[in-house]
Design an enzyme around this catalytic site. Sequence first.
Site, short mmCIF file in Angstrom:
data_model
loop_
_atom_site.label_atom_id
_atom_site.label_comp_id
_atom_site.label_asym_id
_atom_site.label_seq_id
_atom_site.Cartn_x
_atom_site.Cartn_y
_atom_site.Cartn_z
N CYS A 96 0.83 -1.20 0.00
CA CYS A 96 0.00 0.00 0.00
C CYS A 96 0.86 1.25 0.00
O CYS A 96 1.29 1.73 1.06
CB CYS A 96 -0.92 -0.01 1.22
SG CYS A 96 -1.93 1.47 1.30
N CYS B 214 -0.50 4.17 1.98
CA CYS B 214 -0.38 4.10 3.45
C CYS B 214 1.04 4.42 3.89
O CYS B 214 1.26 5.08 4.88
CB CYS B 214 -0.68 2.70 3.98
SG CYS B 214 -1.99 1.86 3.17
N ASP B 215 2.01 3.89 3.14
CA ASP B 215 3.39 3.88 3.65
C ASP B 215 4.35 4.77 2.88
O ASP B 215 5.44 5.06 3.37
CB ASP B 215 3.94 2.44 3.60
CG ASP B 215 3.09 1.49 4.43
OD1 ASP B 215 2.55 1.94 5.46
OD2 ASP B 215 2.95 0.31 4.05
#
Length: 335
Positions: free
Chosen positions: A144, A147-148
Amino acid sequence: MTKDAVENVVIVGSGPAAWTAALYAARARLSPLVVEGAPSREMIPGGQLMFTTEVENYPGFPDGVTGQLLMERMKAQAVRFDTRVLTDDIVTVETSGRPFVLRTAGGDELRSRSVVIATGARANWLGLEHEQRLAQSGGGVSACAVCDGALPAFREKVLAVVGGGDSAMEEATYLTKFARKVVIIHRRDEFRASTIMTEKALQDPKIDVAWNTVVTDVLGDDFITGLRLQDTISGEERELEVGGLFLAIGHTPNTAFLRNTVELDEDGYIVTARSWRTETSVPGIFAAGDVMDPYYRQAVTAAGTGCMAALEAERWLAHGGAAARAEASPAASTS
Ligand code: NAP
């Protein structure tokens, strides 16, 4: 929830399909209970849209909207109309008797006359040993980017994205905000992504593509340092130095908890009994969103099928599909 309460409809999931089903069920005075899932490393309540940045193709938002805000608003709209929410995972659904019995990871037993399954899908991994090790230890491997990708560890690095679909294009484009360079690694010589997203990625000066290439190993002890790549045509191997790896190779439907209940297809997606209907092989259990849709997989189609599932559940209850419809909301414990 009181122990002996029987719900009219339990909705499992918390993406656009689930909240739309809840909205319709709540407005039909069914007092739905949404079991939204517990946060984990792979998934958080709100589903895949929580991992998306800008959503530009959801109608009604001419300037775009973030995935998180869209989900927040969908949930708020459902809760405004008497939707109750339980933050837990369903681990089993018992369909042999009526009402249906759903058990949660937290030990609750929910009984319901009807069920809407809207648990969506989750990211796939390549399955390489060091990919898993570094993903689990926070070593620079992620499924992801949204997300990261903004983590300091990825700043000004060369980052790799594996995949050739819209997710790969979106994630690669997103990562250019932080990376020195992004290399999309794709196993074929053309992308399956939409033309507009492909063009955007290919025109980005920070994005390179390694065509006809697969990842055979992930290198690095505590943090990724590189990839071993193989050319799918010549078979030649080489190493690529990277400071991060992001997988964008599709998803698997979240249906493991449904084994031996409703009919699933060979990929694990829920099969609906008829086209343009959401009822599953078990009358009274309906499916909506990505968990039953391997084809469109869009927020707007998920929301549409959520609406369909709630309308079908309402009609099913009204026409005596379940023994009787509860008169009032039986439960109280919500978040
Ligand atoms: P996808 O379309 O299924 O693409 C997966 C990609 O990963 C494919 O290019 C596939 O290669 C590759 N792949 C699969 N397994 C692999 C493996 N083991 N090793 C190497 N490569 C592998 O998945 P997606 O990109 O996540 O998109 C899913 C759906 O969401 C699509 O309908 C897409 O349009 C939609 N979506 C839309 C947006 C948007 O509109 N903003 C954003 C993201 C996703 P092959 O091509 O060779 O099969």
